[in-house]
Design a protein around this motif. Structure first.
Motif, PDB file in Angstrom:
ATOM      1  N   SER A  45       4.025   2.383   7.098  1.00  9.16           N
ATOM      2  CA  SER A  45       2.780   1.630   6.466  1.00  9.16           C
ATOM      3  C   SER A  45       1.970   0.918   7.460  1.00  9.16           C
ATOM      4  O   SER A  45       0.859   0.562   7.103  1.00  9.16           O
ATOM      5  CB  SER A  45       3.218   1.034   4.994  1.00  9.16           C
ATOM      6  N   VAL A  48      -0.436   3.253  10.328  1.00  7.89           N
ATOM      7  CA  VAL A  48      -1.178   4.285   9.787  1.00  7.89           C
ATOM      8  C   VAL A  48      -2.309   4.437  10.900  1.00  7.89           C
ATOM      9  O   VAL A  48      -2.873   5.498  11.004  1.00  7.89           O
ATOM     10  CB  VAL A  48      -2.120   3.742   8.376  1.00  7.89           C
ATOM     11  N   GLU A 166       9.629   5.215   3.860  1.00  8.18           N
ATOM     12  CA  GLU A 166       9.839   3.882   3.182  1.00  8.18           C
ATOM     13  C   GLU A 166       9.914   4.047   1.695  1.00  8.18           C
ATOM     14  O   GLU A 166       9.373   5.282   1.307  1.00  8.18           O
ATOM     15  CB  GLU A 166       8.599   3.039   3.267  1.00  8.18           C
TER      16      GLU A 166
END
Length: 172
Positions: A45, A48, A166
């Motif tokens: 995350s 990106v 995740e």
């Protein structure tokens, strides 16, 4: 006095992706405020967007940066080894990839299962790259073949990090 063990050897970057080499430049890699060091964990995350990369070297020298995942789609069955995430050429020394020419646009880590290694490798070019086509597919890229095909020689710097899927946020 114990000899230090190279994290690139321990992490099987040397062997799976690269041959043994002696780094001759420094390359710093950051995802936001996270400084990437060999073997550290980076959450997909925060990865990106392309990392901020600074390379040393002389401004009259040009460099190629390649980022791959040798563990695709799964570390236990890496049938797509290496999955190429990013290729930038003609990067002037002492600058960063935004000053180079992107051959293959950045795609962040998306490991489907297990812990994947993501390797950023820097090569010194012998001159400007000229016309270079992007790979037909991101799967089954080979950093050694790529470097050999373009006469890049051994890497001058590399850094790798680990990432894993995740957990999805649980709804209540």
């Amino acid at each position: 006095m114990a000899a230090s063990v190279d994290p690139l050897v321990v992490g099987r970057v040397i062997g799976d992706v690269l041959d043994m080499f002696v780094p001759t430049l420094t390359m710093s890699v950051h995802y936001g405020s996270k400084h990437v060091t060999n073997g550290c964990d980076v959450k997909p995350s925060i990865a990106v967007y392309p990392p901020k990369v600074k390379i040393s070297g002389q401004s009259d020298e040009l460099y190629t940066l390649v980022m791959t995942d040798p563990d695709a789609p799964s570390p236990s069955e890496p049938s797509l080894r290496e999955w190429v995430h990013w290729i930038v050429v003609d990067i002037p020394g002492g600058t960063n990839p935004t000053r180079g020419r992107e051959v293959l646009s950045y795609v962040g880590p998306r490991p489907p299962v297990g812990i994947h290694r993501y390797i950023l490798v820097l090569f010194r070019q012998k001159g400007p790259m000229g016309l270079l086509e992007e790979p037909q597919t991101r799967a089954n890229f080979n950093t050694r073949y790529f470097a050999g095909h373009l006469d890049l020689g051994l890497p001058v710097a590399t850094v790798y990090f680990n990432a894993q899927k995740e957990p999805a946020h649980k709804r209540r």
